[in-house]
Design a protein around this motif. Structure first.
Motif, PDB file in Angstrom:
ATOM      1  N   GLU A 429     -38.564  76.401   0.566  1.00 58.61           N
ATOM      2  CA  GLU A 429     -39.915  75.659   1.159  1.00 58.61           C
ATOM      3  C   GLU A 429     -40.704  76.536   2.052  1.00 58.61           C
ATOM      4  O   GLU A 429     -40.096  77.220   2.916  1.00 58.61           O
ATOM      5  N   THR A 572     -37.742  66.997  -4.574  1.00 53.70           N
ATOM      6  CA  THR A 572     -39.232  66.991  -4.915  1.00 53.70           C
ATOM      7  C   THR A 572     -39.260  67.739  -5.932  1.00 53.70           C
ATOM      8  O   THR A 572     -38.921  69.083  -5.758  1.00 53.70           O
ATOM      9  N   ASP A 575     -43.977  71.205  -9.063  1.00 54.43           N
ATOM     10  CA  ASP A 575     -45.562  70.652  -8.740  1.00 54.43           C
ATOM     11  C   ASP A 575     -45.697  69.485  -8.141  1.00 54.43           C
ATOM     12  O   ASP A 575     -46.502  68.847  -8.206  1.00 54.43           O
ATOM     13  N   ASN A 576     -44.539  68.824  -7.349  1.00 57.23           N
ATOM     14  CA  ASN A 576     -44.660  67.693  -6.763  1.00 57.23           C
ATOM     15  C   ASN A 576     -44.776  66.463  -7.607  1.00 57.23           C
ATOM     16  O   ASN A 576     -45.495  65.568  -7.330  1.00 57.23           O
ATOM     17  N   SER A 607     -49.236  65.745 -10.296  1.00 56.49           N
ATOM     18  CA  SER A 607     -48.895  66.162  -8.875  1.00 56.49           C
ATOM     19  C   SER A 607     -49.184  64.993  -8.094  1.00 56.49           C
ATOM     20  O   SER A 607     -50.057  64.004  -8.130  1.00 56.49           O
ATOM     21  N   THR A 609     -49.085  65.271  -4.679  1.00 52.74           N
ATOM     22  CA  THR A 609     -49.567  65.856  -3.495  1.00 52.74           C
ATOM     23  C   THR A 609     -51.001  65.045  -3.080  1.00 52.74           C
ATOM     24  O   THR A 609     -51.992  64.914  -4.153  1.00 52.74           O
ATOM     25  N   ARG A 616     -48.643  67.347   1.323  1.00 46.62           N
ATOM     26  CA  ARG A 616     -47.497  67.542   0.185  1.00 46.62           C
ATOM     27  C   ARG A 616     -46.581  66.425  -0.090  1.00 46.62           C
ATOM     28  O   ARG A 616     -46.138  65.670   0.937  1.00 46.62           O
ATOM     29  N   ASN A 618     -43.023  64.792  -0.627  1.00 49.86           N
ATOM     30  CA  ASN A 618     -41.580  65.199  -0.382  1.00 49.86           C
ATOM     31  C   ASN A 618     -40.709  63.841  -0.334  1.00 49.86           C
ATOM     32  O   ASN A 618     -41.071  62.885   0.069  1.00 49.86           O
ATOM     33  N   SER A 681     -49.080  71.721   5.084  1.00 51.20           N
ATOM     34  CA  SER A 681     -50.119  70.747   4.881  1.00 51.20           C
ATOM     35  C   SER A 681     -50.247  69.540   5.693  1.00 51.20           C
ATOM     36  O   SER A 681     -50.925  68.755   5.767  1.00 51.20           O
ATOM     37  N   GLU A 682     -48.811  69.165   5.887  1.00 50.16           N
ATOM     38  CA  GLU A 682     -48.518  67.712   6.693  1.00 50.16           C
ATOM     39  C   GLU A 682     -49.004  67.932   8.140  1.00 50.16           C
ATOM     40  O   GLU A 682     -49.061  68.840   8.662  1.00 50.16           O
ATOM     41  N   SER A 692     -39.156  73.999  -1.780  1.00 46.71           N
ATOM     42  CA  SER A 692     -39.944  74.444  -2.865  1.00 46.71           C
ATOM     43  C   SER A 692     -39.868  75.704  -3.415  1.00 46.71           C
ATOM     44  O   SER A 692     -39.514  76.649  -2.763  1.00 46.71           O
ATOM     45  N   GLY A 732     -42.568  75.586  -7.623  1.00 50.11           N
ATOM     46  CA  GLY A 732     -42.643  74.308  -6.936  1.00 50.11           C
ATOM     47  C   GLY A 732     -41.459  73.263  -7.043  1.00 50.11           C
ATOM     48  O   GLY A 732     -41.441  72.060  -6.575  1.00 50.11           O
TER      49      GLY A 732
END
Length: 734
Positions: A429, A572, A575-576, A607, A609, A616, A618, A681-682, A692, A732
């Protein structure tokens, strides 16, 4: 005497000679004999027919574990046939008192009433009336509701024969189960539910008297719709019924005096398949099919199916999904939110009973159950199974150290696995590399590179064998290192069984939703929910110990609370497309997952996401929060039960011998990662990002074995054709 007088006298004498009393009596007796002969011929000619199809139709009744009604499905007729012994004796007598006081003494017919009915039919005066309970049973069960002389004569003959051939109790049972009570209810069981919300066995005499009184005019006498006159009439008939019971000695005067009119409940829609009910019914039907009850057998109707579903836990699971997910989504305004599908399965690990199940937004809106679908990958919820296989097989690292929670691995991101014919170099990740992580740390952080190497150390075939024994379905299950990322397909139902088996100290748990399925002609053999020891207790308990760290200090910290002991794992997928949290307490195992499903025609995986603007996707996010909210309430606000762990294997934790890499004192990322990690991104408040693996690339630089000795990659990879990459280098997955 004149001629006129003579003619009158002669005519009078002729009439007397023509209509003598002897001739009149003879004609009358001849007519009687003719009628008797005709009836005798009719009696021998008319036989008792097969039951009409409508009278045999029944719905299938689905109930919660506490016996309350979940749904009715089937033939379109709201009927559930019950044995007479189920109906309280005084309720039986109420029907006899209302409809046919002489039932236990007569021969099955009322000649006076039947004659009146025939005359009414011939004169076109509507209702025939005058029928005994036996005659009404014959009309409902063997014949039709046609108002014809032929039908009435058949009813008379068949009633006589039925009375001779059947016991009175059997006739009464048939009558109670076939007569129509209004509100769409056929039979006393459906009527008891429709008017009083109870089963027939729970009716009291006052309620029974109302249902008996109702039969004279179901629509006019239904308290919910009756006008002032109708209410007076039905109360009068209710009283008449009870008074007749006193006359027959079935009720004492003091008992009668103490009874009050039982106002029925307001009408409610028949429980259907909307909401979660459809998912629960479908899961029960699938289980019945696996146990040999075919769809044809089930659709014939008449089944009473009691589920293991705990009504309170079921409602709580629905509330938790609503509070922790649905209330955060903008399904109409966000294209991403519109694709989100949630599924969950909750199991008692000691019994295998499925206590709650969430299949989606509603079975009439999204019929595919997200709880049982097997078209998504379980992702890193599979990693604990890799560890379980390592423990069970006594596997060792590449330098011969036994694998346990304290065993140290190389946590370098994109590190090519050593010792595999299939090249695989998964990225961690955010591409973070870890210095000397133990297996415990690798679980907490879900470090891909550690578990990829562990699969090779155990061998993919051995890992697969362990996983299948625990309950992972053999569906799209390759024997390659990438299985560490959960690249096979599984459902929340499947993974709930797997984790329940770990929770049950390695003793196999097979989830079952059907508590009992009963029919008058057959019953279903129950699922054998608890099997033998599929992995040792020491192995299972060690995995449990490891997963408590995930909840306490790792990616599953959203599920952490002092209110209960918990173990779990996040996941996860590539590609989520799916996000999972699988976890358990000593008393409850639950798996929650989100799936990205395209809203376009034909569906397809997309995805997650950006779900609810949370960056993202998870498993430590929405799934873990749903799990935590549900588990806390399902356990009544918490539990003092603690994990009873035995033989936890700590493994070997050698000190690294690489001079350039000092031993790490804590599981922290390297100060100088091999590559600059991407910015998460969180927001800062989100839980630690999970693993990931964007497209992995084999490294040409030396890699570290668990002992820390630098080595070159074993056996050079075959050159890949242009534009292709090794099959196991999936992007991913986490």
């Amino acid at each position: 005497m004149g001629r006129a007088d003579a003619r009158r006298a002669a005519g009078s004498g002729g009439i007397r000679r023509l209509f003598t009393w002897r001739k009149i009596l003879g004609t009358f007796f001849g007519f009687c004999l003719l009628v008797m002969g005709a009836f005798a011929a009719l009696y021998f000619y008319v036989d008792v027919p097969e039951a009409n199809a409508q009278a045999q139709k029944q719905s299938n009744v689905y109930k919660y574990s506490d016996g309350s009604l979940l749904a009715r499905t089937g033939s379109g007729v709201n009927r559930e046939i019950v044995d007479l012994a189920v109906v309280p004796k005084k309720v039986q007598h109420a029907f006899v008192a209302a409809e046919n006081k002489s039932f236990y003494r007569d021969q099955g017919v009322d000649l006076k009433g039947t004659t009146r009915g025939l005359l009414n039919t011939l004169s076109g005066k509507g209702k025939q009336g005058g029928s005994t309970i036996t005659q009404q049973y014959v009309k409902n069960y063997y014949l039709t509701q046609d108002r014809t002389v032929t039908r009435k004569l058949k009813e008379l003959v068949i009633s006589l024969k039925v009375d001779q051939r059947m016991e009175k109790d059997d006739i009464l049972a048939g009558y109670l189960n076939t007569v129509y009570y209004g509100r769409g209810a056929n039979g006393i069981q459906a009527a008891a539910q429709a008017y009083y919300g109870v089963d027939a066995e729970d009716l009291d005499v006052s309620q029974g008297a109302y249902l008996a009184a109702l039969l004279q005019a179901p629509s006019q006498y239904d308290w919910a719709y009756a006008n002032k006159t109708g209410k007076k009439l039905v109360k009068d008939r209710w009283a008449y019924t009870l008074d007749n019971m006193v006359d027959e000695g079935w009720l004492t005067k003091s008992e009668r005096a103490g009874l009050t009119f039982p106002v029925p409940e307001s009408p409610r829609p028949a429980p259907g398949l909307d909401g979660q009910a459809g998912y629960l019914v479908e899961a029960a039907n699938q289980e019945m099919a696996r146990q040999g009850i075919t769809e044809e057998m089930r659709e014939a109707g008449g089944w009473t199916i009691t589920l293991n579903i705990d009504k309170k836990k079921q409602k709580q699971l629905e509330r938790s999904v609503e509070a922790e997910l649905e209330n955060q989504l903008d399904r109409k305004g966000s294209k991403t939110d519109a694709t989100v599908q949630a599924g969950a399965t909750s199991v008692d690990p000691k019994t295998g009973k499925v206590l709650a199940l969430y299949g989606g937004v509603g079975a009439t809106e999204h019929w595919v159950s997200n709880a049982t679908r097997q078209d998504y990958q379980p992702a890193s919820t599979f990693k604990p199974l890799v560890l379980a296989s390592a423990l069970e097989n006594g596997a060792k690292t590449r330098n011969g150290e036994r694998i346990g929670l304290d065993t140290v691995y190389d946590g370098t991101s994109k590190r090519p696995v050593v010792g595999s014919d299939t090249p695989f170099a998964p990225q961690n990740e955010d591409d973070i590399s870890y210095t000397d992580p133990t297996v415990q740390t690798a679980l907490n952080k879900s470090i891909n590179s550690v578990f990829a190497q562990m699969v090779v150390d155990v061998t993919p075939s051995a890992v697969k064998k362990t996983a299948l024994s625990l309950g992972v379905p053999d569906k799209n299950f390759p024997e390659r290192p990438a299985i560490t990322l959960g690249t096979m397909n599984a459902s929340t139902w499947d993974m709930a069984g797997v984790y329940a088996t770990l929770d049950n100290h390695g003793k196999k748990v097979t989830p079952a939703i059907v508590k009992s399925a009963e029919h008058r002609d057959r019953t279903m053999e129950p699922v054998d929910t608890i099997g033998g020891q599929v992995i040792s207790r020491a192995s299972a308990d060690t995995v449990t110990k490891g997963m408590t760290g995930v909840v306490d200090n790792g990616s599953g910290h959203e599920a952490n609370t002092p209110a209960y002991d918990a173990a779990g794992k996040t996941g996860t997928s590539e590609d989520n497309k799916s996000a999972w949290f699988a976890g358990y307490t000593p008393e409850l195992t639950t798996v929650v997952a989100l799936f990205g499903e395209s809203t376009a025609e034909g569906g397809g995986q997309v995805s997650l996401t950006g779900t609810a603007n949370s960056g993202r996707a998870n498993g430590g996010g929405f799934p873990a929060r749903i799990w935590a909210d549900y588990t806390l309430e399902a356990l009544g606000g918490g539990s003092d039960a603690a994990f009873d762990l035995e033989g936890v294997e700590r493994g070997e934790a050698p000190v690294r011998r690489a001079p350039s890499t000092p031993p790490a004192q804590s599981p922290t990322p390297r100060e100088t990662p091999t590559e600059e990690p991407e910015e998460p991104s969180e927001s800062p408040s989100t839980p630690p990002a999970e693993e990931s693996s964007p497209p992995a690339t084999p490294s040409d630089t030396p890699s570290w074995t668990p002992s820390g000795t630098p080595t070159a990659p074993e056996s050079p990879e075959e050159e890949q054709p242009p534009g292709e990459r090794p099959q196991d280098q999936l992007p991913g997955s986490r």
